[in-house]
Design an enzyme around this catalytic site. Sequence first.
Site, PDB file in Angstrom:
ATOM      1  CD  GLN A 241      -2.924  -1.131   2.292  1.00 34.26           C
ATOM      2  OE1 GLN A 241      -2.660  -1.799   3.274  1.00 34.26           O
ATOM      3  NE2 GLN A 241      -4.011  -0.392   2.204  1.00 34.26           N
TER       4      GLN A 241
ATOM      5  CG  HIS B 176       0.692  -4.669 -13.188  1.00 31.21           C
ATOM      6  ND1 HIS B 176       1.881  -5.213 -12.782  1.00 31.21           N
ATOM      7  CD2 HIS B 176       0.721  -3.366 -12.807  1.00 31.21           C
ATOM      8  CE1 HIS B 176       2.612  -4.279 -12.174  1.00 31.21           C
ATOM      9  NE2 HIS B 176       1.923  -3.164 -12.181  1.00 31.21           N
TER      10      HIS B 176
ATOM     11  CG  ASP C  45       2.896  -0.258 -10.951  1.00 29.08           C
ATOM     12  OD1 ASP C  45       2.620  -1.332 -10.366  1.00 29.08           O
ATOM     13  OD2 ASP C  45       2.794  -0.104 -12.183  1.00 29.08           O
TER      14      ASP C  45
ATOM     15  CG  HIS D 288      -0.800  -6.239   5.283  1.00 27.98           C
ATOM     16  ND1 HIS D 288      -0.936  -5.675   6.532  1.00 27.98           N
ATOM     17  CD2 HIS D 288      -1.898  -5.863   4.589  1.00 27.98           C
ATOM     18  CE1 HIS D 288      -2.067  -4.966   6.577  1.00 27.98           C
ATOM     19  NE2 HIS D 288      -2.667  -5.062   5.402  1.00 27.98           N
TER      20      HIS D 288
ATOM     21  CG  ASN E 216      -3.604  -7.553   8.104  1.00 27.96           C
ATOM     22  OD1 ASN E 216      -3.739  -7.127   9.240  1.00 27.96           O
ATOM     23  ND2 ASN E 216      -4.298  -7.089   7.072  1.00 27.96           N
ATOM     24  CD  GLU E 217      -7.783  -6.737   7.926  1.00 30.67           C
ATOM     25  OE1 GLU E 217      -7.996  -6.691   6.703  1.00 30.67           O
ATOM     26  OE2 GLU E 217      -7.958  -5.762   8.682  1.00 30.67           O
TER      27      GLU E 217
ATOM     28  CD  GLU F 114      -5.350  -2.915   9.607  1.00 32.08           C
ATOM     29  OE1 GLU F 114      -6.448  -2.698   9.053  1.00 32.08           O
ATOM     30  OE2 GLU F 114      -4.488  -3.679   9.147  1.00 32.08           O
TER      31      GLU F 114
HETATM   32  C1  LIG Z   1       8.925  -0.825 -13.775  1.00 37.30           C
HETATM   33  O1  LIG Z   1       7.546  -0.605 -13.945  1.00 37.30           O
HETATM   34  C2  LIG Z   1       7.218   0.640 -14.532  1.00 37.30           C
HETATM   35  C3  LIG Z   1       5.712   0.732 -14.532  1.00 37.30           C
HETATM   36  O2  LIG Z   1       5.254   0.839 -13.225  1.00 37.30           O
HETATM   37  C4  LIG Z   1       7.806   0.719 -15.930  1.00 37.30           C
HETATM   38  O3  LIG Z   1       7.531   1.979 -16.498  1.00 37.30           O
HETATM   39  C5  LIG Z   1       9.307   0.491 -15.855  1.00 37.30           C
HETATM   40  O4  LIG Z   1       9.848   0.431 -17.159  1.00 37.30           O
HETATM   41  C6  LIG Z   1       9.634  -0.792 -15.117  1.00 37.30           C
HETATM   42  N1  LIG Z   1      11.068  -0.870 -14.887  1.00 37.30           N
HETATM   43  C7  LIG Z   1      11.759  -1.956 -15.127  1.00 37.30           C
HETATM   44  C8  LIG Z   1      13.213  -1.891 -14.783  1.00 37.30           C
HETATM   45  O5  LIG Z   1      11.260  -2.962 -15.588  1.00 37.30           O
END
Ligand SMILES: *[C@@H]1O[C@H](CO)[C@@H](O)[C@H](O)[C@H]1NC(C)=O
Length: 492
Positions: free
Chosen positions: A42, A62, A75, A145, A189-190, A399
């Site tokens: 998170q 994703h 991300d 988690h 967790n949970e 929590e």
């Molecule tokens: C890691 O992920 C991001 C997207 O969140 C992407 O733009 C980037 O190229 C990725 N980096 C590698 C080293 O794979």
Amino acid sequence: MMLLFLLAVYSPLVYANAPVRRPLEKTFPLNFKFGAGSSSYQIEGAWNVSDKGESIQDRYAHEHPEKVVDGSNGDVACDSYNLWRRDIEMATELGLDHYRFSISWPRLLPSGYPNYISEDGRNYYNNLIDGLLKNNIEPVITIYHYELPQVFQDLGGWTNPLIVDWFADYASVVYSLFADRVKIWLTVNEPLIICDVSYIGISAPGLYSPDHGLFLCNKHVLLAHAKAWRLYDEEYKPKYHGMVSLTQLFFWFEPETEADSELAELTNEYCEGRFAYPIYSKEGGWPPALKNILDENSYNKGFNNTRVLQFTPEEIEFVKGTYDFYALNHYTSFVVKAIEPNEAAGDWPFSGSSELGVNFGPHPTWEVSAGFGIYPPGLRRQLNWLKNRYGDIPFMITETGYASYPFHGLNDDGRINFIKDYLNEVLLAIYEDKINVTGYTVWSLMDSYEWESGYTAKYGLYQVDFESPNKTRTPRKSAKYYADLIKNRALL
Ligand SMILES: *[C@@H]1O[C@H](CO)[C@@H](O)[C@H](O)[C@H]1NC(C)=O
Ligand SMILES: *[C@@H]1O[C@H](CO)[C@@H](O)[C@H](O)[C@H]1NC(C)=O
Ligand SMILES: *[C@@H]1O[C@H](CO)[C@@H](O)[C@H](O)[C@H]1NC(C)=O
Ligand SMILES: *[C@@H]1O[C@H](CO)[C@@H](O)[C@H](O)[C@H]1NC(C)=O
């Protein structure tokens, strides 16, 4: 936590909103600990830096942005992987006694297995732990988690009995690296989210298997926790004297009418007892009344005991007593009633259960925020219910929190009232009911990625500007309130 849901609302019958009772004693016991929490996926971001492996959260967010309200993912999140110094600074500004955070399994063990430990992963958590300790803040670590390495999900994840060993091997590495400095541990967790919400297709891995996946996961989570608890108990406790428990998400269920009392009790057992009774009760195993109903349902559906797995006598002993305290996550209460003829059951665990023949929702007089009804006395009743069932054990609230939704500003009076009114009930529980509540942990230190709610539900004491390059953290009014409360160690 948590998720946004539409909930059924029922008309009041026995319910009246009692005036808030204020305790005579407003000061917390000397050893009472105030904290705040977060979890790795998170807040950390940096999902693909260095040698980090892929987790089920990475994969799910994703591949299924449509499952997240705003299509977002973790991300980058709060970028705490890079901004951890600021996180420690915030914990210090608040004067926290403890900061609860979690370790990302695939960040520490990129392959999932203990054959290789990531140097960067290890450094990250060492820096965080050492930085907290330097500021007199106790690290409280959640080992799991929700970040299962995807490699294990591909082999069935929590439905595969081998998860018990996979998890124990991971926990063993975690203890070996950090147990010299970390004294309070939460294994898992949970499980209510890991098993129930995941296997109705909502949370990662998003599989739909409410009849089987849910119950397989239920049993394996308990065995995995027990194995990790025993590992610490045998190898680390004699040296470091720490404490380990599993964190329960327990929605509190009250009957709508006297006639629904037994169903409310069963619903509490279904929510809490399935994950805690095997650990905390004297008998161990599934709660008996609930087991009868589940077994009967299994039989009626033609599944017999391939559905709700039985425990062997050895397994009952293995799981029983594997706790050092009770770790409670409390968010909300519900009012329960029997399903009317021709009425459909809502979705467990948010509005009903076809398994039990109940529907539930917040009482119409309660304030509802981000889908959760606010009913402070529910926490005290829940603590009493737990003490009556399991005895006079220590309880730590790991929590509890308030999502300002849709209001996201800095003047979060709703959150202040939430903290004040729930801590009021904690004081009543401590002084009037003589329950040993040892700590309270606000969810969350800062706004973060709230799973299926994405960035729309804001739980933070600190607001995070997710648009800014530095993910700027700004204290809300509640941060000032909580800091004052901690300084005074009393409700003002
Ligand atoms: C890691 O992920 C991001 C997207 O969140 C992407 O733009 C980037 O190229 C990725 N980096 C590698 C080293 O794979
Ligand atoms: C379930 O158990 C009953 C009673 O033991 C037995 O008669 C029945 O054949 C079983 N059904 C299945 C599908 O195994
Ligand atoms: C409460 O539990 C803690 C262990 O977490 C223990 O140290 C303390 O003595 C207990 N307090 C009471 C009043 O039983
Ligand atoms: C981001 O943080 C860096 C280092 O603390 C600081 O120099 C910079 O001014 C910040 N940038 C913004 C846009 O706040």
